[in-house]
Design a protein around this motif. Structure first.
Motif, PDB file in Angstrom:
ATOM      1  N   THR A  10       0.812  -1.220   0.000  1.00  0.00           N
ATOM      2  CA  THR A  10       0.000   0.000   0.000  1.00  0.00           C
ATOM      3  C   THR A  10       0.849   1.275   0.000  1.00  0.00           C
ATOM      4  N   ARG A  11       2.120   1.128  -0.284  1.00  0.00           N
ATOM      5  CA  ARG A  11       3.042   2.236  -0.520  1.00  0.00           C
ATOM      6  C   ARG A  11       3.283   3.144   0.672  1.00  0.00           C
ATOM      7  N   TYR A  12       3.224   2.603   1.889  1.00  0.00           N
ATOM      8  CA  TYR A  12       3.653   3.388   3.046  1.00  0.00           C
ATOM      9  C   TYR A  12       5.163   3.406   3.138  1.00  0.00           C
ATOM     10  N   PHE A  13       5.822   2.358   2.633  1.00  0.00           N
ATOM     11  CA  PHE A  13       7.275   2.286   2.625  1.00  0.00           C
ATOM     12  C   PHE A  13       7.750   1.918   1.232  1.00  0.00           C
ATOM     13  N   LYS A  14       8.938   2.402   0.883  1.00  0.00           N
ATOM     14  CA  LYS A  14       9.477   2.203  -0.452  1.00  0.00           C
ATOM     15  C   LYS A  14       9.902   0.758  -0.692  1.00  0.00           C
ATOM     16  N   THR A  15      10.436   0.094   0.339  1.00  0.00           N
ATOM     17  CA  THR A  15      10.839  -1.302   0.205  1.00  0.00           C
ATOM     18  C   THR A  15      10.264  -2.109   1.354  1.00  0.00           C
ATOM     19  N   ARG A  16      10.205  -3.400   1.143  1.00  0.00           N
ATOM     20  CA  ARG A  16       9.692  -4.274   2.194  1.00  0.00           C
ATOM     21  C   ARG A  16      10.673  -4.347   3.358  1.00  0.00           C
ATOM     22  N   ASN A  52       8.288   9.759   9.901  1.00  0.00           N
ATOM     23  CA  ASN A  52       8.622  11.183   9.795  1.00  0.00           C
ATOM     24  C   ASN A  52       7.936  12.005  10.887  1.00  0.00           C
ATOM     25  N   GLN A  53       7.943  11.507  12.110  1.00  0.00           N
ATOM     26  CA  GLN A  53       7.372  12.156  13.291  1.00  0.00           C
ATOM     27  C   GLN A  53       5.873  12.402  13.181  1.00  0.00           C
ATOM     28  N   ILE A  54       5.192  11.614  12.358  1.00  0.00           N
ATOM     29  CA  ILE A  54       3.738  11.680  12.240  1.00  0.00           C
ATOM     30  C   ILE A  54       3.187  10.286  12.480  1.00  0.00           C
ATOM     31  N   ASN A  55       2.120  10.195  13.252  1.00  0.00           N
ATOM     32  CA  ASN A  55       1.443   8.916  13.467  1.00  0.00           C
ATOM     33  C   ASN A  55       0.313   8.794  12.448  1.00  0.00           C
ATOM     34  N   TYR A  56       0.566   8.031  11.391  1.00  0.00           N
ATOM     35  CA  TYR A  56      -0.454   7.788  10.372  1.00  0.00           C
ATOM     36  C   TYR A  56      -1.391   6.707  10.895  1.00  0.00           C
ATOM     37  N   GLN A  57      -2.689   6.954  10.839  1.00  0.00           N
ATOM     38  CA  GLN A  57      -3.680   5.994  11.306  1.00  0.00           C
ATOM     39  C   GLN A  57      -4.567   5.618  10.137  1.00  0.00           C
ATOM     40  N   PHE A  58      -4.828   4.319   9.998  1.00  0.00           N
ATOM     41  CA  PHE A  58      -5.725   3.878   8.937  1.00  0.00           C
ATOM     42  C   PHE A  58      -6.350   2.551   9.289  1.00  0.00           C
ATOM     43  N   THR A  59      -7.426   2.242   8.584  1.00  0.00           N
ATOM     44  CA  THR A  59      -8.160   0.998   8.767  1.00  0.00           C
ATOM     45  C   THR A  59      -8.000   0.159   7.505  1.00  0.00           C
ATOM     46  N   VAL A  60      -7.744  -1.124   7.682  1.00  0.00           N
ATOM     47  CA  VAL A  60      -7.589  -2.034   6.552  1.00  0.00           C
ATOM     48  C   VAL A  60      -8.978  -2.356   6.013  1.00  0.00           C
ATOM     49  N   LEU A  61      -9.197  -2.097   4.727  1.00  0.00           N
ATOM     50  CA  LEU A  61     -10.473  -2.421   4.094  1.00  0.00           C
ATOM     51  C   LEU A  61     -10.417  -3.751   3.356  1.00  0.00           C
ATOM     52  N   ASP A  62      -9.291  -4.011   2.703  1.00  0.00           N
ATOM     53  CA  ASP A  62      -9.141  -5.230   1.921  1.00  0.00           C
ATOM     54  C   ASP A  62      -7.652  -5.541   1.807  1.00  0.00           C
ATOM     55  N   ILE A  63      -7.322  -6.762   1.428  1.00  0.00           N
ATOM     56  CA  ILE A  63      -5.940  -7.191   1.277  1.00  0.00           C
ATOM     57  C   ILE A  63      -5.595  -7.233  -0.216  1.00  0.00           C
ATOM     58  N   PRO A  64      -4.578  -6.478  -0.661  1.00  0.00           N
ATOM     59  CA  PRO A  64      -4.214  -6.508  -2.081  1.00  0.00           C
ATOM     60  C   PRO A  64      -3.447  -7.778  -2.445  1.00  0.00           C
ATOM     61  N   LYS A  65      -3.578  -8.204  -3.682  1.00  0.00           N
ATOM     62  CA  LYS A  65      -2.861  -9.396  -4.161  1.00  0.00           C
ATOM     63  C   LYS A  65      -1.384  -9.087  -4.394  1.00  0.00           C
ATOM     64  N   ASN A  66      -1.098  -7.884  -4.936  1.00  0.00           N
ATOM     65  CA  ASN A  66       0.277  -7.464  -5.158  1.00  0.00           C
ATOM     66  C   ASN A  66       0.359  -5.952  -4.975  1.00  0.00           C
ATOM     67  N   VAL A  68       0.152  -2.156  -5.347  1.00  0.00           N
ATOM     68  CA  VAL A  68      -0.835  -1.412  -6.121  1.00  0.00           C
ATOM     69  C   VAL A  68      -0.307  -0.031  -6.459  1.00  0.00           C
ATOM     70  N   GLY A  69      -0.889   0.568  -7.489  1.00  0.00           N
ATOM     71  CA  GLY A  69      -0.537   1.925  -7.887  1.00  0.00           C
ATOM     72  C   GLY A  69      -1.019   2.928  -6.857  1.00  0.00           C
ATOM     73  N   ALA A  70      -0.419   4.101  -6.876  1.00  0.00           N
ATOM     74  CA  ALA A  70      -0.743   5.127  -5.894  1.00  0.00           C
ATOM     75  C   ALA A  70      -2.211   5.543  -5.938  1.00  0.00           C
ATOM     76  N   LYS A  71      -2.812   5.517  -7.123  1.00  0.00           N
ATOM     77  CA  LYS A  71      -4.212   5.920  -7.249  1.00  0.00           C
ATOM     78  C   LYS A  71      -5.166   4.877  -6.675  1.00  0.00           C
ATOM     79  N   LEU A  72      -4.734   3.627  -6.591  1.00  0.00           N
ATOM     80  CA  LEU A  72      -5.607   2.546  -6.128  1.00  0.00           C
ATOM     81  C   LEU A  72      -5.442   2.205  -4.651  1.00  0.00           C
ATOM     82  N   VAL A  73      -4.576   2.915  -3.950  1.00  0.00           N
ATOM     83  CA  VAL A  73      -4.304   2.608  -2.546  1.00  0.00           C
ATOM     84  C   VAL A  73      -5.551   2.777  -1.680  1.00  0.00           C
ATOM     85  N   ASP A  74      -6.397   3.755  -1.989  1.00  0.00           N
ATOM     86  CA  ASP A  74      -7.570   4.026  -1.152  1.00  0.00           C
ATOM     87  C   ASP A  74      -8.613   2.912  -1.209  1.00  0.00           C
TER      88      ASP A  74
END
Length: 124
Positions: A10-16, A52-66, A68-74
């Protein structure tokens, strides 16, 4: 799916590898508990990632197969990060502008006096 893999997909980090290192350092929490890189995640899990000194909070809606592009992350997560977190980042940027730039050398006598005056360490 593993949490480190999900954060990379989901592109929170550049590498695994960076994602798994963040998990090992305790910067990733699932439902309020610190998560190891191999921890499984499921839809409706609440995740907090400190980056980066920010606490990002999110809820998992679905599990991606591989990955995903930046536009499809939501499709796969719902961002619940409060606006105050980003406002604090802006304030932090302004406070850092006061400090000397890297590579400008040692402080001059005048700089030293200003620093001492600012910290209240003046000897009279």
């Amino acid at each position: 799916m593993r949490i480190d893999k999900y954060l990379w997909h989901t592109r929170y980090f550049k590498t695994r590898n960076i994602a798994s290192t963040a998990c090992k350092k305790g910067q990733v929490k699932i439902n309020g508990q610190v998560a190891k890189p191999a921890r499984e995640i499921y839809p409706t899990d609440q995740i907090v990632v400190r980056k980066n000194q920010i606490n990002y909070q999110f809820t998992v809606l679905d599990i991606p197969k591989n990955r995903v592009g930046a536009k499809l992350v939501d499709i796969y997560r719902k961002d619940t990060t409060p606006k105050e977190a980003f406002e604090n980042e802006e304030l932090l940027k302004y406070s850092k502008s006061y400090y000397r730039k890297r590579g400008t050398g040692r402080p001059t006598k005048k700089d030293r006096r200003e620093i001492d005056g600012f910290l209240g360490d003046e000897e009279e």
